[in-house]
Design a protein around this motif. Structure first.
Motif, short mmCIF file in Angstrom:
data_model
loop_
_atom_site.label_atom_id
_atom_site.label_comp_id
_atom_site.label_asym_id
_atom_site.label_seq_id
_atom_site.Cartn_x
_atom_site.Cartn_y
_atom_site.Cartn_z
N ASN A 195 -4.55 1.69 -0.20
CA ASN A 195 -4.28 1.15 -1.61
C ASN A 195 -3.05 2.00 -2.26
OD1 ASN A 195 -5.12 0.13 -4.05
ND2 ASN A 195 -6.49 1.59 -4.60
N HIS A 196 -1.68 1.00 -1.28
CA HIS A 196 -0.76 2.35 -1.46
C HIS A 196 0.15 1.65 -2.61
CE1 HIS A 196 -0.09 -1.53 0.24
NE2 HIS A 196 0.97 -2.02 -0.58
N ARG A 197 -0.01 1.07 -3.33
CA ARG A 197 0.67 0.08 -4.43
C ARG A 197 -0.05 1.57 -5.75
NH1 ARG A 197 0.45 -4.81 -1.66
NH2 ARG A 197 1.96 -5.84 -1.84
N PHE A 198 -1.08 1.59 -5.67
CA PHE A 198 -2.00 2.31 -6.59
C PHE A 198 -1.47 3.66 -6.52
CE2 PHE A 198 -5.34 4.18 -8.41
CZ PHE A 198 -5.38 4.67 -9.89
N ALA B 194 7.92 0.66 -2.57
CA ALA B 194 5.96 1.49 -3.17
C ALA B 194 5.90 0.58 -2.33
CB ALA B 194 5.82 1.49 -3.95
N ASP B 195 6.03 -1.35 -2.30
CA ASP B 195 5.49 -2.76 -1.51
C ASP B 195 4.72 -2.81 -0.64
OD1 ASP B 195 4.39 -4.92 -3.38
OD2 ASP B 195 5.84 -6.11 -2.15
N ARG C 102 5.66 6.67 -7.43
CA ARG C 102 7.57 6.38 -7.71
C ARG C 102 7.75 7.49 -8.10
NH1 ARG C 102 4.00 2.71 -7.94
NH2 ARG C 102 3.88 0.47 -6.55
N SER D 130 0.72 5.17 -4.07
CA SER D 130 2.46 6.08 -3.89
C SER D 130 3.43 6.08 -5.18
CB SER D 130 3.18 4.78 -3.19
OG SER D 130 2.77 3.92 -1.90
N ASP E 73 9.38 0.17 -7.15
CA ASP E 73 9.00 -0.84 -6.65
C ASP E 73 8.66 -1.51 -5.79
OD1 ASP E 73 8.05 -0.65 -9.07
OD2 ASP E 73 8.56 -1.99 -10.06
N ARG E 74 9.98 -1.68 -5.01
CA ARG E 74 10.51 -2.22 -4.21
C ARG E 74 9.82 -1.32 -2.55
NH1 ARG E 74 15.79 -4.45 -1.76
NH2 ARG E 74 16.08 -4.44 0.64
#
Length: 945
Positions: A49-52, A130-131, A56, A54, A127-128
């Motif tokens: 669930n890395h987008r949530f 962490a995507d 940043r 990670s 964002d890039r």
């Protein structure tokens, strides 16, 4: 994009990439920290669930600092060398994950050009980075980029894996990075690193964990069994997250905290707990606050993932006022935070040993995570007036953010810092919380806190504040002699779910082809009420209210979140009902003319599906007694079959006051079945379509002229001859009336001898499953009839083939239109235009008795009825088919209504098409008709083929 130490991702090949070498002290493998174990297990079971998760982070660098890229890279290298957690990899050894610190290496650093202060480029770079999920076995748990403006670094971007560091640790790292950028070195030693913490947890801290586990079990026993409400099938992803950014909440919570000598986190948790308890009716519930676990000596500056979930019981019995709520929550939350340091494997085992399902035990309760960071010491209480806070609340902004597919709780609150305020994110499991309740909850929380900053607020109302009343649609405001009354309904559920397959198929027609002001899709129905029934307005309105209460679909709206449509049922509300008295009983003795006019008036405007109920209602009165009830339905919510079921139920409510049988499945019930149990049936239907669609060769493929303006025309032929001839043919050949019309349509389309396989698309009501017969939903969908004409059969044989083709179409007309679109796209076809060349036949006649004379008319009478009157009735700017034939009931006749694209089927050929169908059926009623089936119906060449 792959990341692995200094291996350059392919996408970076043309970009500037620097390397930050580092040197530190390595260590032997160590176990994971307790917090890491939770993240690792979740990733292993459910995927990343890395987008949530990670983290940043961006560090601005002032222009005066004058940092060039080399200086920034040196600072990053020193940072990696200082913190072993940032150069730690996790690998599985003997079936168990182990972390190990590397002594040396280098960190890839992407160089991104920016403008102004580089902030926009930094956000995009974060964002890039962490995507993509971290590969913990191969790469470092931090990714880096620098944003340069005029060859000077203006922003440093770091993205951390949350499995290695928590939010507090990330801030420690950022503080060190700022000092390294400014001074080039740090004289203080670093805090404990991830492996250090893990070794302590698996040795010296085991006894502390055992005490915490015992506390959890003891306190959990205090929670009463409380099943969650049924909120419908929910959406995908299951949890939807609404965000309210509010400066009013920020100021009000600090004012309350200062007055009551508690933390602002306790204030927010108290507000959430009180509202949630009031809405659910559960005054004793569990709260699970996230704890950063920095209280042990030496952990203040630890760079590790230490955050774990605490647990406390919120006992709000007696429904106290907010000051008492705050006192209880403050004490309970301190208990919870003190017991948030434990071995998760031990806790799971203890729950299992006590007979509890650890994976579902927490679902009825609430998660709370305040991720704001403390700034300096205690701050003075802000000063503001009630008016100022209310003005600030009016400026608060609500939005939706990315949803979550799973959670151990049904309601989660996150609190973050935002510029000039606080960001409150409420994540709600849409299986148990209506999506429409999310914004209402957050705004009521804001209102509660604003009021509590100045007064003692009582226990919240058990029902949410009603949203602003939706005014009746423009068609309903009463004229001078009319009255608007309301049918009040209660007792239902608030529920959320996706659209049904039938609704999805219809929605495109609503959006693309409906006029902004007028609708051709609304269903108008009229129920006559006899004078002897003696029904007054109040009784009729009660019947309408009972009807809406019985059928959830009639109190369901269709809305959109982030471009995704969903339907939302409401448990209580009111439906406007227009009361129209007949001015002259002598001129309209039964109110039928007034009802027809009302049906046209109410049925002409489009429904506002987000605001209106999907049914409009009116009653026609004569001498204060109801003689007609008018209903107009949105075809996006009900189909023809459902509309007739509703009308039957209304008749029972009007005459008897009740319906003895239970209601059939509603729209949300159908959507839930389609999301699970009907999936295989839908897949079989899609396979049928993709297998047979390429075979079709009979159609309107090439334009024959420039067409008219407007391009689309609708014509009508009302034919007693078709009505009687079709019944004779059906009886003679033992097929259904609908099959006769299908065969005749295919015969006329292929009459010129071109093409071997005729494709006719029919509307299928999809009521074949017994429980669907009484369903109130939009179930009908388009089916594909494939009729083989290669051997040029006689019409009698064509009837048999049409019957087989229609049965195949019926069996394969229940599918997810999104899956069908994807299957067409995979074959290079646009589903929305690929069907246009073929004929769409929609037989929307209602089932009725055959009549007293099964023999029907004789041939002379039938032939005398040929050449029925034809007329053009409508011009359209847009339409999705080149030829659509509708078959409708008419008094003593059948109406054939054809809508054509005049570029492919000019008006004279369209009329000839209908007359050819009529002539063929009259001929086939008395004798076999060989190929080419259609007898002459006009001048040569006028019949389409």
């Amino acid at each position: 994009m792959r990341f692995a130490d200094a291996v350059v991702p392919a996408e970076w090949a043309s970009e500037t990439l620097l390397h930050a070498p580092f040197r530190g002290v390595g260590s032997p493998p160590a176990p994971l920290t307790w917090a890491q174990q939770v993240t690792w297990r979740a990733d292993a079971r459910y995927g990343s669930n890395h987008r949530f998760l990670s983290l940043r982070r961006v560090v601005p660098v002032s222009a005066r600092a004058g940092a060039d890229p080399d200086r920034a890279v040196r600072a990053l290298g020193a940072l990696m060398g200082r913190h072993a957690s940032l150069r730690t990899r996790v690998r599985v050894v003997d079936g168990e994950p182990r972390q190990q610190e590397a002594a040396t290496g280098h960190l890839p650093v992407l160089v991104v050009p920016g403008v102004d202060d580089g902030a926009a480029a930094a956000r995009a770079a974060a964002d890039r980075l962490a995507d993509v999920a971290f590969d913990h076995a191969a790469e470092w748990p931090v990714r880096a980029a620098v944003v340069t403006v005029d060859d000077r670094v203006r922003q440093v971007v770091l993205v951390f894996s949350h499995s290695t560091v928590d939010a507090h640790a990330a801030e420690v790292v950022l503080r060190d990075l700022r000092l390294l950028l400014l001074r080039g070195r740090l004289d203080t030693p670093p805090g404990p690193q991830s492996a250090d913490v893990a070794r302590l947890q698996h040795t010296a801290d085991v006894r502390r964990s055992a005490r915490t586990v015992a506390y959890w079990l003891r306190e959990f026993d205090r929670l009463p069994a409380a099943p969650l409400p049924d909120g419908g099938p929910g959406l995908t992803p299951r949890l939807r997250r609404g965000v309210l950014v509010s400066s009013a909440v920020d100021v009000a919570s600090r004012m309350i905290a200062a007055r009551h000598r508690v933390s602002t986190s306790a204030v927010l948790l108290a507000g959430v707990g009180a509202l949630a308890a009031a809405r659910s009716g559960r005054e004793v519930c569990g709260a699970f606050p996230m704890a950063h676990n920095r209280f042990p000596a030496g952990y203040a500056n630890a760079v590790a993932n230490l955050g774990q979930i605490g647990f406390c019981v919120l006992d709000l019995t007696g429904r106290p006022a907010f000051p008492e709520v705050l006192s209880r929550v403050w004490q309970a939350s301190l208990n919870g935070l003190r017991h948030a340091y434990y071995d998760p494997a031990a806790l799971r085992a203890a729950f299992a040993a006590s007979g509890r399902d650890y994976d579902s035990a927490f679902l009825p309760h609430y998660y709370f995570n305040d991720v704001r960071l403390p700034v300096g010491g205690p701050a003075a209480a802000p000063e503001a007036t009630r008016g100022e806070l209310r003005a600030a609340a009016a400026r608060s902004a609500f939005s939706w953010t990315a949803g979550l597919s799973r959670s151990s709780w049904h309601l989660l609150t996150h609190v973050v810092d935002t510029p000039g305020g606080v960001g409150l994110t409420l994540s709600a499991d849409t299986r148990h919380v209506a999506l429409d309740a999310v914004e209402v909850f957050l705004r009521e929380l804001e209102e509660l806190l604003v009021e509590a900053a100045f007064a003692e607020v009582p226990w919240p109302s058990p029902a949410p504040a009603a949203p602003p009343p939706v005014p009746p649609p423009a068609v309903l405001p009463a004229a001078a002699d009319e009255e608007l009354v309301y049918a009040e309904f209660t007792g239902g559920r608030d529920a959320t779910g996706p659209l049904t397959w039938g609704q999805r198929a219809m929605w495109r027609a609503v959006e693309v082809f409906e006029s902004p002001r007028h609708s051709v899709l609304n269903l108008r129905r009229i129920l006559a009420v006899s004078r002897r029934a003696d029904v007054d307005v109040a009784r009729a309105v009660r019947a309408v209210a009972a009807l809406v209460r019985r059928h959830e679909s009639l109190r369901t709206r269709v809305r959109s979140v982030d471009g995704e449509l969903y339907q939302s049922a409401t448990g209580a509300g009111r439906l406007p009902v227009l009361v129209h008295p007949v001015a002259s009983a002598a001129a309209d003795p039964d109110g039928r003319a007034a009802a027809s006019a009302l049906a046209a008036r109410l049925g002409d405007p489009r429904f506002d599906h987000a605001a209106e109920w999907p049914m409009r209602a009116a009653v026609v009165t004569i001498d204060d007694r109801v003689r007609q009830v008018v209903l107009v339905f949105s075809h996006s919510t009900v189909d023809f079959h459902a509309a007739e079921t509703v009308l039957r139920d209304l008749r029972m409510f009007v005459l008897r006051g009740s319906v003895p049988t239970p209601a059939g499945p509603q729209s949300l019930d159908i959507a839930e079945r389609e999301g699970d149990g009907e999936r295989r049936r839908g897949d079989r239907a899609v396979a049928y379509w993709t297998r047979h669609f390429p075979d079709l060769t009979v159609g309107l493929f090439d334009p024959v002229g420039p067409g008219l303006t407007p391009r689309y025309r609708r014509g009508s032929l009302v034919s007693p001859a078709v009505h009687h001839a079709a019944r004779l043919v059906a009886a003679r050949h033992g097929v259904s009336n609908a099959t006769v019309l299908l065969a005749a349509t295919a015969a006329v389309l292929a009459a010129d001898g071109g093409g071997d396989v005729c494709g006719v698309f029919t509307m299928v009501n999809n009521r074949f499953q017994p429980e669907y017969d009484g369903a109130i939903s939009k179930l009908n969908q388009i089916g594909l009839c494939r009729i083989d004409l290669a051997d040029r059969p006689a019409f009698a044989e064509l009837l048999t083939r049409a019957r087989t083709a229609s049965l195949d179409a019926y069996r394969h007309a229940y599918y997810d239109p999104r899956e069908l679109e994807r299957a067409f796209a995979a074959r290079g076809l646009d589903y929305h235009t690929a069907l246009a060349p073929f004929c769409y036949l929609n037989d929307i006649r209602l089932p009725h008795d055959a009549g007293a004379d099964p023999a029907g008319w004789d041939e002379a009478t039938l032939r005398a009825a040929e050449r029925s009157a034809f007329r053009w009735v409508e011009e359209l700017e847009a339409f999705s088919w080149r030829c659509r034939l509708q078959v409708l009931d008419a008094p003593g006749a059948v109406e054939l209504s054809v809508t054509v694209d005049t570029r492919y089927l000019p008006p004279q050929r369209a009329e000839a098409f209908l007359r050819a169908v009529e002539a063929l059926l009259v001929e086939a009623a008395f004798r076999d008709v060989p190929w080419p089936w259609s007898p002459p119906a006009g001048p040569p060449g006028e019949c389409p083929g």
